[in-house]
Structure formats: structure tokens, C-alpha cells
Design an enzyme around this catalytic site. Structure first.
Site, mmCIF file in Angstrom:
data_model
loop_
_atom_site.group_PDB
_atom_site.id
_atom_site.type_symbol
_atom_site.label_atom_id
_atom_site.label_comp_id
_atom_site.label_asym_id
_atom_site.label_seq_id
_atom_site.Cartn_x
_atom_site.Cartn_y
_atom_site.Cartn_z
ATOM 1 N N HIS A 192 90.524 -19.968 19.601
ATOM 2 C CA HIS A 192 90.501 -20.809 20.801
ATOM 3 C C HIS A 192 89.870 -22.180 20.531
ATOM 4 O O HIS A 192 90.086 -23.117 21.272
ATOM 5 C CB HIS A 192 89.695 -20.134 21.903
ATOM 6 C CG HIS A 192 90.390 -18.949 22.512
ATOM 7 N ND1 HIS A 192 90.104 -17.673 22.160
ATOM 8 C CD2 HIS A 192 91.359 -18.869 23.453
ATOM 9 C CE1 HIS A 192 90.855 -16.836 22.866
ATOM 10 N NE2 HIS A 192 91.644 -17.531 23.648
ATOM 11 N N ARG A 207 94.544 -8.667 7.741
ATOM 12 C CA ARG A 207 94.824 -9.100 9.103
ATOM 13 C C ARG A 207 93.830 -8.400 10.022
ATOM 14 O O ARG A 207 93.947 -7.195 10.294
ATOM 15 C CB ARG A 207 96.268 -8.726 9.486
ATOM 16 C CG ARG A 207 96.867 -9.564 10.621
ATOM 17 C CD ARG A 207 96.359 -9.144 11.968
ATOM 18 N NE ARG A 207 96.920 -9.951 13.053
ATOM 19 C CZ ARG A 207 96.195 -10.810 13.782
ATOM 20 N NH1 ARG A 207 94.925 -11.004 13.536
ATOM 21 N NH2 ARG A 207 96.767 -11.469 14.780
ATOM 22 N N CYS A 230 102.846 -7.016 8.368
ATOM 23 C CA CYS A 230 102.471 -7.513 9.684
ATOM 24 C C CYS A 230 103.730 -7.845 10.493
ATOM 25 O O CYS A 230 104.714 -8.356 9.946
ATOM 26 C CB CYS A 230 101.601 -8.764 9.551
ATOM 27 S SG CYS A 230 100.986 -9.325 11.136
ATOM 28 N N TYR A 290 103.061 -7.664 20.033
ATOM 29 C CA TYR A 290 103.911 -6.900 19.109
ATOM 30 C C TYR A 290 105.151 -6.356 19.807
ATOM 31 O O TYR A 290 105.504 -5.176 19.689
ATOM 32 C CB TYR A 290 103.101 -5.787 18.400
ATOM 33 C CG TYR A 290 101.985 -6.360 17.573
ATOM 34 C CD1 TYR A 290 102.268 -7.100 16.430
ATOM 35 C CD2 TYR A 290 100.664 -6.226 17.952
ATOM 36 C CE1 TYR A 290 101.251 -7.682 15.688
ATOM 37 C CE2 TYR A 290 99.636 -6.809 17.210
ATOM 38 C CZ TYR A 290 99.942 -7.525 16.083
ATOM 39 O OH TYR A 290 98.945 -8.108 15.353
HETATM 40 N N1 LIG Z 1 91.142 -1.375 13.694
HETATM 41 C C1 LIG Z 1 92.062 -2.296 13.384
HETATM 42 N N2 LIG Z 1 93.184 -1.908 12.772
HETATM 43 C C2 LIG Z 1 94.129 -2.795 12.440
HETATM 44 C C3 LIG Z 1 93.988 -4.168 12.758
HETATM 45 C C4 LIG Z 1 92.782 -4.564 13.390
HETATM 46 O O1 LIG Z 1 92.549 -5.745 13.688
HETATM 47 N N3 LIG Z 1 91.850 -3.600 13.701
HETATM 48 N N4 LIG Z 1 95.006 -5.044 12.462
HETATM 49 C C5 LIG Z 1 96.329 -4.452 12.384
HETATM 50 C C6 LIG Z 1 97.364 -5.342 11.923
HETATM 51 S S1 LIG Z 1 98.029 -6.373 13.091
HETATM 52 C C7 LIG Z 1 97.885 -5.289 10.661
HETATM 53 S S2 LIG Z 1 99.188 -6.255 10.232
HETATM 54 C C8 LIG Z 1 97.304 -4.395 9.643
HETATM 55 C C9 LIG Z 1 96.824 -5.180 8.445
HETATM 56 O O2 LIG Z 1 96.289 -4.332 7.474
HETATM 57 P P1 LIG Z 1 95.506 -4.938 6.240
HETATM 58 O O3 LIG Z 1 94.472 -5.894 6.748
HETATM 59 O O4 LIG Z 1 94.917 -3.786 5.500
HETATM 60 O O5 LIG Z 1 96.516 -5.657 5.401
HETATM 61 O O6 LIG Z 1 96.209 -3.649 10.140
HETATM 62 C C10 LIG Z 1 96.334 -3.232 11.477
HETATM 63 N N5 LIG Z 1 95.234 -2.368 11.806
HETATM 64 MO MO LIG Z 2 99.801 -7.561 12.173
#
Ligand SMILES: Nc1nc2c(c(=O)[nH]1)N[C@H]1C(S)=C(S)[C@@H](COP(=O)(O)O)O[C@H]1N2
Ligand SMILES: [Mo]
Length: 561
Positions: free
Chosen positions: A154, A227, A275, A410
Site C-alpha cells: 500500500h 511467495r 503461482c 485467485y
Molecule cells: N501459509 C501460507 N501458505 C501459502 C502462502 C502464504 O502466503 N501463506 N502463499 C501461497 C502462494 S500464493 C503460493 S504461489 C505458494 C508459494 O510457495 P513458495 O513460497 O514455497 O514458492 O505458497 C502458497 N502457500
Molecule cells: Mo501465488
């Protein structure tokens, strides 16, 4: 000339709505004039004789304008000139106490928030908030500072400028919310690979350089994109617990990591996590989308080891049914203590060929903090967002997760759906990812293009969700006049890999002939999966406002001099 002061980007909406029509502008202003005149103003718009908008400038940051007599959208970022105003009193506006602000929490009274010492009436902005109505309403009548401290995107100039348009007053200095004594939620983040291209520092989001991504079939942990939506939780393994609840029977059980390791068979899967916003920046070229500007490296292919989710659920007496969901919650929490959560269909979790696992190892080592230590869910073939990290709770429910990430994000919409008319309830949550491919090497960021014996080697990956195999990758270097078939590197069918169970990616290579004095070459790739689905030709007709499932042909132009 009809000039308006705009409170939001509404006029842009009308402008976009008319973009297929060609108008002859009534006023021949050069683009420079548009820019100079309306830069640093509150925005303006121009209409033609039939009262349609022909050009618009919003805020002090972004302008859209006409070039010659064609409607062309162009974004001009004058961010450099902008100085944040929220710490500065506006002498032309009244001063309010925090108590007065707190009375403005609904449409009737107006929805007010404060940031720094600025008081803002955001009533008309609510429906346009990309992060869901619920999220923005948490701040109603109060300071947004604590939230923006966590959701730091933000603090971008563009958003601060937009906010300043809603300024209605100043907050009594003694009433301002201080975040100094709240501690920095990002003070305990893990170390990261300095090679990463950081898309957002807090929460941390980064991807490796594209050309590095395809150097290995199994992506090394340090090159696996990260991410995060929130600060990384710091979990003490001695205290770690996974709670499992079955809503229909009220049964709950908690497990330590050791319990899980002891009770259930160890198993593994080679799977891509990708992602939903992977390749978003390419879609942004058609028209602005909101989200992190990922290139094609927001994905990776790793060996995940852990236990089968279906083993755990079966042991708790869960039977597969088509109408239930598995809600997965992380230990990462937002300022209201709401955890990150998403859900997958129970039928996917219970399918032994679905290979959904609770992983505690990545490439043979315990998970790192950024990738979900000590336990995460791996949902092969399914969008990254459902691969929940730092897994804290699993709930078997008749409903999908109620979280913003399941309900208000999503999801993909029609190219004609924009922020003023989107209703997230109308689209299902993305689960299986569509077929895609990306050219990773060479890429425009490479400093050196190697030509060996008159050939340039082109490398990339291809992947399709839902366990579909990549059966072919087609490459052209003459804009589709002739297509050439790339060499594929992929897992062959065997014990754990077979039809409908291709969860790893395919790497591909092709040698492109280069003439001696050739100055430029443009390469396109498209993958075909085992359903004979292939990638759309362009992003134009699959554009969606959040820039998700961006899977059009990959196109890379390379200067050879
Ligand atoms: N608890 C949790 N799980 C999560 C996320 C998160 O922010 N918190 N991000 C998600 C998203 S949007 C993606 S694309 C993937 C990314 O996994 P990585 O960071 O291991 O590549 O984790 C997913 N799982
Ligand atoms: Mo993601």
C-alpha cells in the site's frame, strides 16, 4: 472542453468500455500537452461531442491519453515527483479527533480512515478495493497504519496518491496511531538469496532469474521462488502442532510433527508449485492488471517428501465425497489474527493418484522457513495458493475456506470484467492450472547471447495442471510460418508417474539457426498437453483483472548485436 475533477478512476472505466470505437478527438492536444497540463492536478477527463470520454487522466500519478486520433491507453508514471502527504497537515482542511473518525464506519455516515495524520473518506472507493471489501472495512473508522505495516504494498506512490484524493481532513496529532511500539512484523525474516529478483520486500516475494530456473530439472531450494502474503512465522518445532477437525462429527485431533512421521508412511512426489500470477507481467502488456509483476519464474519443480493427506484423513475416518472441502490454514496471520487459508476439494485430497501430501522435506532437506517449515501441503497440479505453508489446521468442511484468498482472489474473469463490475462470487476458485510454457533462456535480461556454430540454444519449461502430461512443445522463429518441435526432458512413466499423474514439469530445448549478419530474432513457444489443450495465442482475449492464469504463447525478442 469539458473538464472534470474525478474522485476515482471511474472515468477510466467508461473510457475502457469504449475502447473499441475509434473517435476523432474534438481537441487536438498533443500528448505532451495532456501530460503537462494535468500532471500534478486532481485529474481531468475529456469528452467528445456525444459526451463519451475520449481521454482521461486520473490522480496525480497516472494518465491515459490519446495518441493521434486513435484510442491508445498509455500509462504515464509521474511517481518520481510525488511526495507522500499523509504526514503533512493540510491547512485548507478541518481537523478531526480519532473519536469523530470512529463514528464513520458505514455508507450513511461515510466510511473514514486515517493514515499518518491524514483523514480520508473512502466511501466511494470501497467497491474498487482489490483486496476485498471485508479487508478494507477492517480499517473503517480507524487508522490503516497497522494494516499497511503488514501489507506494505500500500505504501507505493501510486496508492498513496490515490488515497490523497480522498483526503478530507487532518487528524489531531495526539490521536495518531503510532506503529513504533507495535514492533516490526518483518523483523524476523529468514536470509534470502541475493540473486533473487524481488517483486515485493515486505511481505517477501521474489523469483530467480529466468535463465537460472531452467539450469536444473529439480529446482534447488535457493532458486525456488518465494511467495508470502504475510510475515514468515517463526515456529519452534518443540511446540509445533497440526490440528485436524472434521466439522460434521466435531472430531478433532492434534499431531506433532513426530506423531505424523511415526504414524504414517513416508512418501514423495516430484511436483511443480506455480503461482496463479506466474507470467502476470506479460499480461500486463495488454492492459494494466493488479498484482505483483511476476515474470515466468514464479514456479519451481521440487521433490516433496512427507505423508499422504489421504492416509491421515482415512485414519480419522474421513470418506471421500464430492461435496466437501479440505480447508488448509497456515500459522501466518494478519493483523486481525486471521490466518492465511485456502481450500481444495476433498475428492482431490482423498484420491491416491492426486498425490496430495503434507510435506516436511523439500529436495531431501527439512523445509526452509520461507517454504513452510515445518510442514506444508503440496497439492500437485493445483495453483500455488492452495499449497499452504506453515500448516496449522486442516478442517473437513461442507464449505470452501471463507478466507479472502479463497473467495476474493485467485479467480479469473472475462476480459470485459473490470474492478467496477467484478463480483468474485460468480467465478470458481482456480484449482488445476492450465497448460503453459515459457522461454527462459535467452531472455531480454541476459547480458550475453551465445551463438555457437550458427545456432542459438533456446530453453524453457512447460507444464500443465491436473496431472496432464506435456506431449509436445512447438517453437517458431518466423512468427508462426513454420513450427519446430523442441526436445523434451521429463519424467517417464513408471511406478508413481503415469497418465493423469504428471505433476513435474517438462524442460525443453531447441537450437535456433542464426544468420551471420542477423540482428534480431523473435522466438515463440507453445506447449500441448495430453488433453490436446494448448496455449492461447495472445493475452488479449484472456486478459483478466488480476492477471492470473496468464498462459498465452511465450514470446521473446533478442537483439543479436
Ligand atoms: N501459509 C501460507 N501458505 C501459502 C502462502 C502464504 O502466503 N501463506 N502463499 C501461497 C502462494 S500464493 C503460493 S504461489 C505458494 C508459494 O510457495 P513458495 O513460497 O514455497 O514458492 O505458497 C502458497 N502457500
Ligand atoms: Mo501465488
Amino acid at each position: 472542453m469539458n473538464r472534470h475533477i474525478l474522485s476515482s478512476s471511474l472515468c477510466i472505466r467508461s473510457f475502457l468500455g469504449n475502447r473499441n470505437k475509434i473517435y476523432r478527438p474534438l481537441y487536438t492536444l498533443s500528448t505532451r500537452n495532456y501530460y503537462n497540463k494535468y500532471n500534478n492536478t486532481n485529474g481531468g477527463s475529456f469528452r467528445d461531442s456525444s459526451n463519451k470520454y475520449i481521454a482521461a487522466i486520473i490522480g496525480v500519478g497516472v494518465c491515459y491519453y490519446l495518441i493521434e486520433d486513435r484510442l491508445i491507453l498509455k500509462q504515464v508514471d509521474c511517481a518520481k515527483k510525488f511526495e507522500p502527504q499523509h504526514e503533512k497537515p493540510r491547512r485548507d482542511l478541518p481537523t478531526y479527533s480519532a473519536e469523530e473518525v470512529s463514528k464513520h464506519t458505514n455508507r450513511e455516515s461515510g466510511i473514514w480512515v486515517t493514515y499518518g495524520i491524514g483523514v480520508y473518506d473512502i466511501t466511494n472507493f470501497i467497491s474498487e478495493h482489490p483486496g476485498s471489501k471485508r479487508n478494507i472495512m477492517i480499517g473503517a473508522g480507524a487508522a490503516v497504519d497497522p494494516f499497511w505495516h503488514v501489507y506494505q504494498f500500500h505504501k507505493e506512490a501510486k496508492i498513496l496518491k490515490l488515497l490523497e484524493e480522498f483526503r478530507i481532513g487532518n487528524l489531531k496529532p495526539e490521536d495518531r496511531t503510532s506503529i513504533d511500539n507495535q514492533g516490526n512484523p518483518y523483523s524476523n525474516e529468514p536470509e534470502r538469496n541475493p540473486e533473487f529478483i524481488v517483486r515485493l520486500e515486505q511481505p517477501y516475494n521474489a523469483e530467480p532469474p529466468l535463465s537460472k530456473l531452467v539450469e536444473n530439472f529439480i529446482t534447488p531450494v535457493e532458486l525456488f521462488y518465494v511467495r508470502n502474503h504475510l510475515p514468515v512465522p517463526n515456529i519452534d518445532i518443540k511446540e509445533y502442532e497440526l490440528e485436524v477437525e472434521i466439522e460434521s462429527t466435531g472430531k478433532t485431533k492434534t499431531f506433532s510433527l513426530n506423531d505424523l512421521k511415526k504414524k504414517f508412511e513416508k512418501t514423495g512426489v516430484v511436483a511443480v508449485v506455480m503461482c496463479g500470477g506466474n507470467r502476470r507481467s506479460e499480461m500486463n502488456g495488454v492492459k494494466e492488471v493488479r498484482g505483483l509483476a511476476w515474470s515466468g519464474a514464479a514456479c519451481g519443480n521440487a521433490v516433496w517428501t512427507g505423508i499422504r493427506l489421504c492416509d491421515l484423513l482415512s485414519a480419522m475416518g474421513v470418506k471421500s465425497d464430492e461435496s466437501s472441502h479440505v480447508i488448509l490454514e497456515g500459522y501466518d496471520r494478519d493483523p486481525t489474527y486471521t490466518p492465511y487459508a485456502t481450500s481444495i476439494p476433498l475428492s482431490k485430497a482423498m484420491d491416491p493418484r492426486g498425490d496430495v501430501i503434507l510435506a516436511y522435506e523439500m529436495n531431501g532437506e527439512p523445509l526452509t522457513r520461507d517454504h513452510g517449515f515445518p510442514l506444508r501441503c503440496i497439492v500437485p497440479g493445483v495453483v500455488g495458493a492452495r499449497n499452504v505453508k506453515w500448516l496449522g489446521k486442516i478442517t473437513i468442511s461442507k464449505n470452501e475456506a471463507e478466507s479472502h484468498w479463497q473467495q476474493g482472489d485467485y479467480k479469473a474473469f472475462s476480459p470485459s470484467t473490470d474492478w467496477d463490475n467484478v463480483d468474485f462470487k460468480t467465478a470458481p476458485a482456480i484449482q488445476n492450472m492450465p497448460v503453459t510454457s515459457a522461454i527462459c533462456s535467452p531472455n531480454p535480461n541476459d547480458h550475453e547471447i551465445k551463438i555457437v556454430d550458427g545456432f542459438m540454444e533456446v530453453k524453457g519449461y512447460a507444464y500443465s495442471g491436473g496431472g496432464n502430461k506435456i506431449i509436445r512443445v512447438d517453437v517458431t522463429y518466423d512468427q508462426g510460418k513454420t513450427w519446430h518441435i523442441a526436445d523434451l526432458q521429463q519424467l517417464s512413466d513408471g511406478e508413481n508417474v503415469s497418465a493423469g499423474r504428471h505433476y513435474a514439469w517438462t524442460l525443453w530445448t531447441i537450437r535456433v539457426p542464426i544468420e551471420k549478419d542477423q540482428k534480431y530474432v523473435e522466438v515463440w513457444s507453445k506447449a500441448v498437453d495430453s488433453n490436446y489443450n494448448c496455449q492461447p495465442e495472445t493475452f488479449k482475449n484472456t486478459w483478466n483483472l488480476r492477471g492470473v492464469v496468464a498462459n498465452a504463447y511465450s514470446r521473446v525478442g533478442v537483439n543479436l548485436i
